[in-house]
Design a protein around this motif. Structure first.
Motif, mmCIF file in Angstrom:
data_model
loop_
_atom_site.group_PDB
_atom_site.id
_atom_site.type_symbol
_atom_site.label_atom_id
_atom_site.label_comp_id
_atom_site.label_asym_id
_atom_site.label_seq_id
_atom_site.Cartn_x
_atom_site.Cartn_y
_atom_site.Cartn_z
ATOM 1 N N LEU A 127 -4.831 7.837 -11.070
ATOM 2 C CA LEU A 127 -3.474 8.225 -9.800
ATOM 3 C C LEU A 127 -3.888 9.582 -9.722
ATOM 4 O O LEU A 127 -4.733 10.244 -10.661
ATOM 5 N N GLU A 128 -4.638 9.822 -8.452
ATOM 6 C CA GLU A 128 -4.473 11.109 -8.108
ATOM 7 C C GLU A 128 -3.322 11.698 -8.259
ATOM 8 O O GLU A 128 -1.858 11.588 -8.663
ATOM 9 N N ALA A 129 -3.307 13.288 -8.165
ATOM 10 C CA ALA A 129 -1.450 13.963 -8.555
ATOM 11 C C ALA A 129 -1.139 14.023 -7.474
ATOM 12 O O ALA A 129 0.114 13.973 -7.832
ATOM 13 N N ASP A 130 -1.888 13.851 -5.984
ATOM 14 C CA ASP A 130 -0.643 13.916 -5.088
ATOM 15 C C ASP A 130 0.094 13.040 -4.325
ATOM 16 O O ASP A 130 0.685 12.820 -3.397
ATOM 17 N N GLY A 131 -0.585 11.557 -4.190
ATOM 18 C CA GLY A 131 -0.274 10.607 -4.137
ATOM 19 C C GLY A 131 -1.544 9.740 -3.370
ATOM 20 O O GLY A 131 -0.417 8.892 -3.034
ATOM 21 N N LYS A 132 -1.989 10.609 -3.244
ATOM 22 C CA LYS A 132 -3.315 10.042 -1.659
ATOM 23 C C LYS A 132 -4.293 9.295 -2.766
ATOM 24 O O LYS A 132 -4.824 9.794 -4.092
ATOM 25 N N GLN A 133 -4.871 8.087 -2.148
ATOM 26 C CA GLN A 133 -5.362 7.299 -2.772
ATOM 27 C C GLN A 133 -6.966 7.877 -1.735
ATOM 28 O O GLN A 133 -7.222 8.149 -0.694
ATOM 29 N N LYS A 134 -8.030 8.048 -2.246
ATOM 30 C CA LYS A 134 -8.981 8.088 -1.988
ATOM 31 C C LYS A 134 -10.296 6.676 -1.177
ATOM 32 O O LYS A 134 -10.919 6.873 -0.157
ATOM 33 N N ASN A 135 -10.113 5.915 -1.974
ATOM 34 C CA ASN A 135 -10.855 4.529 -1.709
ATOM 35 C C ASN A 135 -10.000 3.875 -0.507
ATOM 36 O O ASN A 135 -8.351 4.189 -0.432
ATOM 37 N N LYS A 136 -11.076 2.630 0.164
ATOM 38 C CA LYS A 136 -10.030 2.362 1.366
ATOM 39 C C LYS A 136 -9.179 0.849 0.879
ATOM 40 O O LYS A 136 -10.816 0.678 0.120
ATOM 41 N N HIS A 137 -8.683 0.325 1.711
ATOM 42 C CA HIS A 137 -8.120 -1.130 1.731
ATOM 43 C C HIS A 137 -8.344 -1.830 2.576
ATOM 44 O O HIS A 137 -7.583 -1.437 3.726
ATOM 45 N N THR A 138 -9.413 -2.175 2.930
ATOM 46 C CA THR A 138 -9.779 -3.403 4.400
ATOM 47 C C THR A 138 -8.202 -4.887 4.347
ATOM 48 O O THR A 138 -8.404 -5.948 2.775
ATOM 49 N N PHE A 139 -7.760 -5.197 5.016
ATOM 50 C CA PHE A 139 -6.647 -6.027 5.428
ATOM 51 C C PHE A 139 -7.268 -7.415 6.494
ATOM 52 O O PHE A 139 -8.499 -6.576 7.276
ATOM 53 N N PHE A 140 -7.927 -8.241 6.007
ATOM 54 C CA PHE A 140 -8.752 -9.361 7.525
ATOM 55 C C PHE A 140 -7.412 -10.266 8.267
ATOM 56 O O PHE A 140 -7.030 -10.329 7.304
ATOM 57 N N PRO A 160 8.921 1.960 4.822
ATOM 58 C CA PRO A 160 7.212 3.039 5.645
ATOM 59 C C PRO A 160 7.217 3.632 4.809
ATOM 60 O O PRO A 160 6.645 4.548 4.846
ATOM 61 N N GLU A 161 8.245 4.771 4.508
ATOM 62 C CA GLU A 161 8.284 5.523 3.889
ATOM 63 C C GLU A 161 7.403 5.589 2.162
ATOM 64 O O GLU A 161 6.750 6.408 1.440
ATOM 65 N N LEU A 162 7.273 4.453 1.790
ATOM 66 C CA LEU A 162 6.575 3.855 0.770
ATOM 67 C C LEU A 162 4.854 3.803 1.202
ATOM 68 O O LEU A 162 4.057 3.408 -0.580
ATOM 69 N N VAL A 163 4.252 3.365 1.729
ATOM 70 C CA VAL A 163 3.726 3.322 2.555
ATOM 71 C C VAL A 163 1.987 4.070 1.635
ATOM 72 O O VAL A 163 1.137 3.336 2.050
ATOM 73 N N ASP A 164 1.973 5.281 1.635
ATOM 74 C CA ASP A 164 0.860 6.042 1.421
ATOM 75 C C ASP A 164 1.399 6.559 0.573
ATOM 76 O O ASP A 164 0.358 7.046 -0.020
ATOM 77 N N ARG A 165 1.887 5.946 -1.035
ATOM 78 C CA ARG A 165 2.205 5.818 -2.253
ATOM 79 C C ARG A 165 1.572 5.183 -2.784
ATOM 80 O O ARG A 165 0.761 3.565 -2.599
ATOM 81 N N VAL A 166 0.360 5.202 -3.625
ATOM 82 C CA VAL A 166 -0.332 4.406 -4.449
ATOM 83 C C VAL A 166 -0.259 4.218 -5.578
ATOM 84 O O VAL A 166 -0.428 2.674 -5.517
ATOM 85 N N TYR A 167 0.984 4.418 -6.278
ATOM 86 C CA TYR A 167 1.355 4.034 -7.432
ATOM 87 C C TYR A 167 3.097 3.525 -6.788
ATOM 88 O O TYR A 167 3.474 4.433 -5.982
ATOM 89 N N ASN A 168 3.367 2.384 -7.895
ATOM 90 C CA ASN A 168 5.212 2.466 -7.969
ATOM 91 C C ASN A 168 5.776 2.509 -6.504
ATOM 92 O O ASN A 168 6.640 3.143 -6.449
#
Length: 254
Positions: A127-140, A160-168
Motif C-alpha cells: 500500500l502507498e505510504a501517503d494513502g493514495k492508490q495508483k491503479n483505477k477501480h472501474t464501476f459499471f 465521504p471523508e474515507l473514499v480516497d483511502r486505499v486501506y482501512n
C-alpha cells in the motif's frame, strides 16, 4: 681501558652549540652544518632533475610513438588515461565483491535479501505510504442517468471523508456499531504515517540491493563459463546492469 676512557669523559667540559645572536633573533634558529647539508642536497637534487628533463626535451624524437598514447586523452590541459573496457562494464562495488567473494556467498546473500523483501511486502501489503492508490477501480452502471447521479461514497457504503483511502475504509454500519480502535489523535496518525513511509524506503533499498547482487552473481557465473575451452561468440557486451551474453558451440557429452 674502557673504564678509564669513561672516567676521562666524565670530567670533560660540555661543549654547547652556538646560539643565534640577540640582534638576529628575528631570523629564527641559527643554521648548523647539518641543516645546511640537508638544504644543499635538496637544492642539488632539484637542479639535477631539471637538467635531466631539459636534456630529455632537447633529445626528444618528434616521431616517437608509444601505445600508451592511444589510451590517453587531453582533458583540461592534462593527459588523462582512458578507462579500460572492463572498468566501463563494471562498477567499483561490483569489482570489489567479485574479487573477494564467490558465487555461492553472493547467492546466499541475495536469497536472504529476497526473504526479507517478502516479509516486508507481507507486512505492508504494498500500500502507498501517503494513502493514495495508483491503479483505477472501474464501476459499471446500466444507464447514463446512473452515471450522472453516481456517488462513490454511497456506492461503497462509507463516509465521504474515507473514499480516497486505499486501506482501512470501514462501512457506515461498522462505524455505527463498533468503536474506533488504535490511534485516533492527529499526532499518532502522523507518527504512523512516518513509520510506514520509512518502511517503504527500507523496502525499496532492499529491492535495489537484491537486484545488484543478482547482477554480480550473473557476472561471476559468466566469468566461470568463459573458462570453458569450447568455441564461443559474444552476443551482447557487458554493462553495469547486465552481464555479457555468449553463445557456445554445442558439444555432445559422452
Amino acid at each position: 681501558m674502557s673504564s678509564f676512557r669513561k672516567a676521562l669523559k666524565s670530567q670533560q667540559k660540555n661543549h654547547k652549540e652556538r646560539s643565534q645572536p640577540g640582534f638576529r633573533k628575528h631570523l629564527g634558529l641559527l643554521e648548523k652544518k647539518k641543516d645546511y647539508k640537508l638544504r644543499a642536497d635538496d637544492y642539488h637534487k632539484k637542479q639535477n632533475t631539471l637538467a635531466a628533463l631539459r636534456k630529455k626535451a632537447l633529445e626528444k624524437n618528434p616521431d616517437e610513438f608509444y601505445y600508451n598514447m592511444i589510451s590517453a586523452q587531453l582533458k583540461d590541459g592534462e593527459h588523462v588515461a582512458k578507462k579500460a573496457k572492463w572498468e566501463e562494464e563494471t562498477t567499483d562495488e561490483q569489482r570489489k565483491v567479485m574479487r573477494t567473494q564467490d558465487i555461492k556467498y553472493v547467492e546466499m546473500k541475495r536469497v536472504a535479501e529476497f526473504q526479507k523483501i517478502e516479509r516486508l511486502k507481507a507486512e505492508l501489503h504494498l500500500l502507498e505510504a501517503d494513502g493514495k492508490q495508483k491503479n483505477k477501480h472501474t464501476f459499471f452502471v446500466d444507464s447514463m442517468k446512473e452515471v450522472r447521479s453516481f456517488d462513490l461514497a454511497t456506492h461503497l457504503n462509507t463516509a465521504p471523508e474515507l473514499v480516497d483511502r486505499v486501506y482501512n475504509r470501514p462501512t457506515l454500519h461498522t462505524l455505527e456499531t463498533k468503536s474506533i480502535q488504535g490511534a485516533v489523535t492527529t499526532r499518532n496518525l502522523k507518527m504512523l504515517a512516518k513509520q510506514r513511509k520509512h518502511q517503504y524506503t527500507i523496502l525499496s533499498q532492499r529491492i535495489d540491493r537484491e537486484k545488484k547482487l543478482f547482477v554480480i552473481s550473473q557476472k561471476i557465473q559468466t566469468r566461470k563459463d568463459l573458462q570453458d575451452k569450447r568455441n564461443k561468440v559474444k552476443v551482447s557486451k557487458e554493462t553495469t546492469s547486465v552481464p555479457a551474453v555468449y553463445k557456445f558451440e554445442t558439444k555432445r557429452k559422452r
